[in-house]
Design a protein around this motif. Structure first.
Motif, PDB file in Angstrom:
ATOM      1  N   GLU A 153     -61.773 -22.347 -29.428  1.00 31.02           N
ATOM      2  CA  GLU A 153     -60.878 -21.210 -29.639  1.00 31.02           C
ATOM      3  C   GLU A 153     -59.782 -21.566 -30.610  1.00 31.02           C
ATOM      4  N   ARG A 154     -59.214 -20.526 -31.209  1.00 34.88           N
ATOM      5  CA  ARG A 154     -58.103 -20.683 -32.143  1.00 34.88           C
ATOM      6  C   ARG A 154     -57.207 -19.459 -32.013  1.00 34.88           C
ATOM      7  N   PRO A 155     -55.958 -19.647 -31.536  1.00 33.57           N
ATOM      8  CA  PRO A 155     -55.029 -18.510 -31.534  1.00 33.57           C
ATOM      9  C   PRO A 155     -54.805 -18.026 -32.962  1.00 33.57           C
ATOM     10  N   ILE A 156     -54.901 -16.711 -33.148  1.00 29.31           N
ATOM     11  CA  ILE A 156     -54.738 -16.107 -34.470  1.00 29.31           C
ATOM     12  C   ILE A 156     -53.385 -15.409 -34.566  1.00 29.31           C
ATOM     13  N   ALA A 157     -53.022 -14.696 -33.515  1.00 31.19           N
ATOM     14  CA  ALA A 157     -51.763 -13.954 -33.451  1.00 31.19           C
ATOM     15  C   ALA A 157     -51.513 -13.649 -31.975  1.00 31.19           C
ATOM     16  N   GLU A 158     -50.386 -13.024 -31.708  1.00 38.00           N
ATOM     17  CA  GLU A 158     -50.112 -12.647 -30.326  1.00 38.00           C
ATOM     18  C   GLU A 158     -51.247 -11.752 -29.814  1.00 38.00           C
ATOM     19  N   LYS A 159     -51.766 -12.089 -28.673  1.00 37.75           N
ATOM     20  CA  LYS A 159     -52.862 -11.356 -28.028  1.00 37.75           C
ATOM     21  C   LYS A 159     -54.138 -11.317 -28.865  1.00 37.75           C
ATOM     22  N   ARG A 160     -54.365 -12.338 -29.701  1.00 39.43           N
ATOM     23  CA  ARG A 160     -55.595 -12.425 -30.496  1.00 39.43           C
ATOM     24  C   ARG A 160     -55.998 -13.887 -30.638  1.00 39.43           C
ATOM     25  N   THR A 161     -57.111 -14.231 -30.007  1.00 41.10           N
ATOM     26  CA  THR A 161     -57.635 -15.589 -30.070  1.00 41.10           C
ATOM     27  C   THR A 161     -59.100 -15.540 -30.454  1.00 41.10           C
ATOM     28  N   ALA A 162     -59.462 -16.180 -31.561  1.00 39.21           N
ATOM     29  CA  ALA A 162     -60.855 -16.276 -31.970  1.00 39.21           C
ATOM     30  C   ALA A 162     -61.534 -17.304 -31.076  1.00 39.21           C
ATOM     31  N   MET A 163     -62.774 -16.987 -30.641  1.00 40.59           N
ATOM     32  CA  MET A 163     -63.452 -17.899 -29.738  1.00 40.59           C
ATOM     33  C   MET A 163     -64.937 -18.001 -30.043  1.00 40.59           C
ATOM     34  N   LEU A 164     -65.517 -19.121 -29.631  1.00 40.75           N
ATOM     35  CA  LEU A 164     -66.947 -19.371 -29.725  1.00 40.75           C
ATOM     36  C   LEU A 164     -67.359 -19.992 -28.411  1.00 40.75           C
ATOM     37  N   THR A 165     -68.448 -19.501 -27.824  1.00 40.06           N
ATOM     38  CA  THR A 165     -68.987 -20.071 -26.599  1.00 40.06           C
ATOM     39  C   THR A 165     -70.502 -20.170 -26.761  1.00 40.06           C
ATOM     40  N   ALA A 166     -71.050 -21.346 -26.428  1.00 38.29           N
ATOM     41  CA  ALA A 166     -72.491 -21.547 -26.531  1.00 38.29           C
ATOM     42  C   ALA A 166     -72.952 -22.466 -25.406  1.00 38.29           C
ATOM     43  N   PRO A 167     -74.090 -22.152 -24.784  1.00 44.34           N
ATOM     44  CA  PRO A 167     -74.608 -23.028 -23.739  1.00 44.34           C
ATOM     45  C   PRO A 167     -75.078 -24.352 -24.334  1.00 44.34           C
ATOM     46  N   LEU A 168     -74.906 -25.432 -23.577  1.00 45.34           N
ATOM     47  CA  LEU A 168     -75.313 -26.749 -24.057  1.00 45.34           C
ATOM     48  C   LEU A 168     -76.809 -27.000 -23.856  1.00 45.34           C
ATOM     49  N   THR A 169     -77.411 -26.366 -22.859  1.00 47.69           N
ATOM     50  CA  THR A 169     -78.801 -26.674 -22.538  1.00 47.69           C
ATOM     51  C   THR A 169     -79.783 -25.532 -22.765  1.00 47.69           C
TER      52      THR A 169
END
Length: 161
Positions: free
Chosen positions: A129-145
């Motif tokens: 994740e990376r906070p971009i602005a107030e109430k806005r966070t860019a995120m990436l989620t991926a399963p490992l298996t």
């Protein structure tokens, strides 16, 4: 250029713009450039967002996700589904693509304009994740298996309490 050529050129340009529209909308929402929270004060903009989603996706009756009506790609990868309201415990917007995290992360970081520097492996998943602005966070989620589940990329606004 004769009238027929001009009309054909305008038709091609219009078709290309319509074809690009879902990707543009997805990109703006999933990269935190736009927020559906902001749209509550702009009914015309909210309606345009709803029209794009309903035209290109159909809601899954058993989940908060929407599946593509026909094959569509984003960031060069096939879309599995979109999640237009909730991302786990967060409110936001996400696109899940058929790709492992390393194959799509650079394109997403370029779209966001920043590196997703805060990545952790936890509970069987890679989460960045990376906070971009107030109430806005860019995120990436991926399963490992289970890479066949794809990688979820998006923007969350805040966690639900």
């Amino acid at each position: 250029m004769n009238h027929f050529s001009t009309a054909l050129a305008l038709l091609v340009i219009g078709t290309a713009a319509q074809a690009a529209e879902p990707q543009d909308t997805l990109s703006r929402l999933a990269s935190c450039q736009d927020s559906w929270l902001d749209m509550k004060d702009d009914p015309a903009r909210a309606q345009k967002f709803a029209d794009v989603i309903k035209t290109h996706f159909v809601q899954d009756d058993r989940a908060p996700t929407w599946k593509p009506r026909r094959p569509i790609s984003w960031l060069g990868k096939p879309i599995i589904e979109i999640t237009p309201q909730s991302i786990g415990m967060g409110l936001g917007f996400a696109v899940t693509v058929k790709a492992v995290a390393n194959d799509v992360k650079p394109a997403y970081e370029q779209l966001v304009g920043q590196s997703l520097g805060n990545c952790e492996k936890s509970e069987g998943a890679l989460m960045c994740e990376r906070p971009i602005a107030e109430k806005r966070t860019a995120m990436l989620t991926a399963p490992l298996t289970k890479p066949e589940l794809g990688t979820m990329l998006g923007c969350y606004y805040f966690y639900q309490q």
